[in-house]
Design a protein around this motif. Sequence first.
Motif, PDB file in Angstrom:
ATOM      1  N   THR A 248     -82.995  12.128 -25.723  1.00 22.28           N
ATOM      2  CA  THR A 248     -84.262  12.835 -25.548  1.00 22.28           C
ATOM      3  C   THR A 248     -84.634  13.600 -26.820  1.00 22.28           C
ATOM      4  N   LEU A 249     -83.640  14.237 -27.431  1.00 21.85           N
ATOM      5  CA  LEU A 249     -83.885  15.008 -28.648  1.00 21.85           C
ATOM      6  C   LEU A 249     -84.120  14.116 -29.857  1.00 21.85           C
ATOM      7  N   ASP A 250     -83.422  12.976 -29.912  1.00 26.29           N
ATOM      8  CA  ASP A 250     -83.518  12.081 -31.071  1.00 26.29           C
ATOM      9  C   ASP A 250     -83.379  10.638 -30.575  1.00 26.29           C
ATOM     10  N   PRO A 251     -84.472   9.961 -30.278  1.00 18.11           N
ATOM     11  CA  PRO A 251     -84.401   8.593 -29.731  1.00 18.11           C
ATOM     12  C   PRO A 251     -83.784   7.574 -30.670  1.00 18.11           C
ATOM     13  N   ASP A 252     -83.662   7.900 -31.958  1.00 13.86           N
ATOM     14  CA  ASP A 252     -83.111   6.953 -32.931  1.00 13.86           C
ATOM     15  C   ASP A 252     -81.701   7.318 -33.376  1.00 13.86           C
ATOM     16  N   LEU A 253     -80.979   8.044 -32.558  1.00  6.30           N
ATOM     17  CA  LEU A 253     -79.611   8.447 -32.892  1.00  6.30           C
ATOM     18  C   LEU A 253     -78.630   7.383 -32.401  1.00  6.30           C
ATOM     19  N   PRO A 254     -77.991   6.630 -33.303  1.00  9.06           N
ATOM     20  CA  PRO A 254     -77.107   5.535 -32.858  1.00  9.06           C
ATOM     21  C   PRO A 254     -75.974   5.994 -31.936  1.00  9.06           C
ATOM     22  N   ALA A 255     -75.355   7.132 -32.247  1.00 10.86           N
ATOM     23  CA  ALA A 255     -74.218   7.595 -31.451  1.00 10.86           C
ATOM     24  C   ALA A 255     -74.602   7.837 -30.002  1.00 10.86           C
ATOM     25  N   ALA A 256     -75.814   8.297 -29.769  1.00 11.02           N
ATOM     26  CA  ALA A 256     -76.252   8.540 -28.392  1.00 11.02           C
ATOM     27  C   ALA A 256     -76.401   7.228 -27.634  1.00 11.02           C
ATOM     28  N   HIS A 257     -76.948   6.210 -28.288  1.00 12.53           N
ATOM     29  CA  HIS A 257     -77.128   4.912 -27.622  1.00 12.53           C
ATOM     30  C   HIS A 257     -75.775   4.258 -27.319  1.00 12.53           C
ATOM     31  N   ARG A 258     -74.831   4.337 -28.245  1.00 12.19           N
ATOM     32  CA  ARG A 258     -73.543   3.693 -27.970  1.00 12.19           C
ATOM     33  C   ARG A 258     -72.776   4.437 -26.876  1.00 12.19           C
ATOM     34  N   ALA A 259     -72.934   5.769 -26.795  1.00 12.41           N
ATOM     35  CA  ALA A 259     -72.294   6.509 -25.706  1.00 12.41           C
ATOM     36  C   ALA A 259     -72.872   6.076 -24.363  1.00 12.41           C
TER      37      ALA A 259
END
Length: 337
Positions: free
Chosen positions: A197-208
């Motif tokens: 939500t804070l950063d839609p382009d953050l890779p670490a969030a997507h892999r988590a």
Amino acid sequence: MNKRLNGWKAIAAFFDRDRTTVARWARERNLPIHHIPGGKQRSVFAFEHELAAWARQHAAEVGPIDAPPAVQDPTPPPPAASPRRWSWIAAAACLCLAALLAGYLLWPRQPVTPRPSPAHAAVMAEYIAARDAWARRTPQDIAASIRMYESIIARAPDFAPARAGLAEAWLIYREYGDVGDAKAFATAKIAANKAVTLDPDLPAAHRALGFVAYWWDNEPAEAVRAFQRAIALDDRDSQSHFWYANVLADMGKDEAAERHYRQARLLAPGSQPIAVEHACAQWQAGRDALALQLMTALKAKHPEDATIPNCLAWVHIGRGDIAAYARELGDSARLRG
């Protein structure tokens, strides 16, 4: 019929059903599925003779199960090339591989968008310390990283990398610490969703989120999309390739898993967790002897790593060595405290 089937994909193929159906049978009908305890993934395996016996007891729902097809004789190989010709072929192949690798590593790329940093240098210093603690992979260090991430979030609630880091810390804490799956996955999912939500382009969030989708929510298609999104955002992030390889290995996609394991190891040379999981994946692919060789060497090199005897235990039980299985499982429990 004593063949071992590794992963939900192989088990579903045995029944000619989809993964969701056999997972439901495991939950509701006591389908004989074996889970590997204590690991980062919730990998499963089964034995054909146990599945066939279960199917006979549930014939009305399952229907008849065909016996595994007989192995056909392979097509006769073409005439062997001369040794001189093979030497030229091998040399050409090596040159092509070297050129491809060099091109991949040296080709100019669009730089990854830098993440915004918190305003206070002390907060950034604590974030770096949390990453370092997480990377050491001991129960004490991972617990310390969780405390540091929570401290950072309290002071810089909009710093998305800290949210993603907290999610990854909880996911790894399952493997090395004393925490239940339900708490770890639920906490990680909340943190990862907030990071996106804070950063839609953050890779670490997507892999988590991909990790949670596959190993907890039983949503493999969603997991694949999340990992592919993470890699598209930053294809030089070894952790994304590593966790995606683990998923592909469990899905029975051995060749694709090997590509991502190798890429992860190129990007993070010397990484102990990647080397361990890559070796364990050889067991998932049915290469028991190779897995045993690699894991035994890794245990001698890293005797403090609880994940190594955990994997060795299942290698041994797959080979019918109950005593070695019990010994390795005991070593894993001792190291996990």
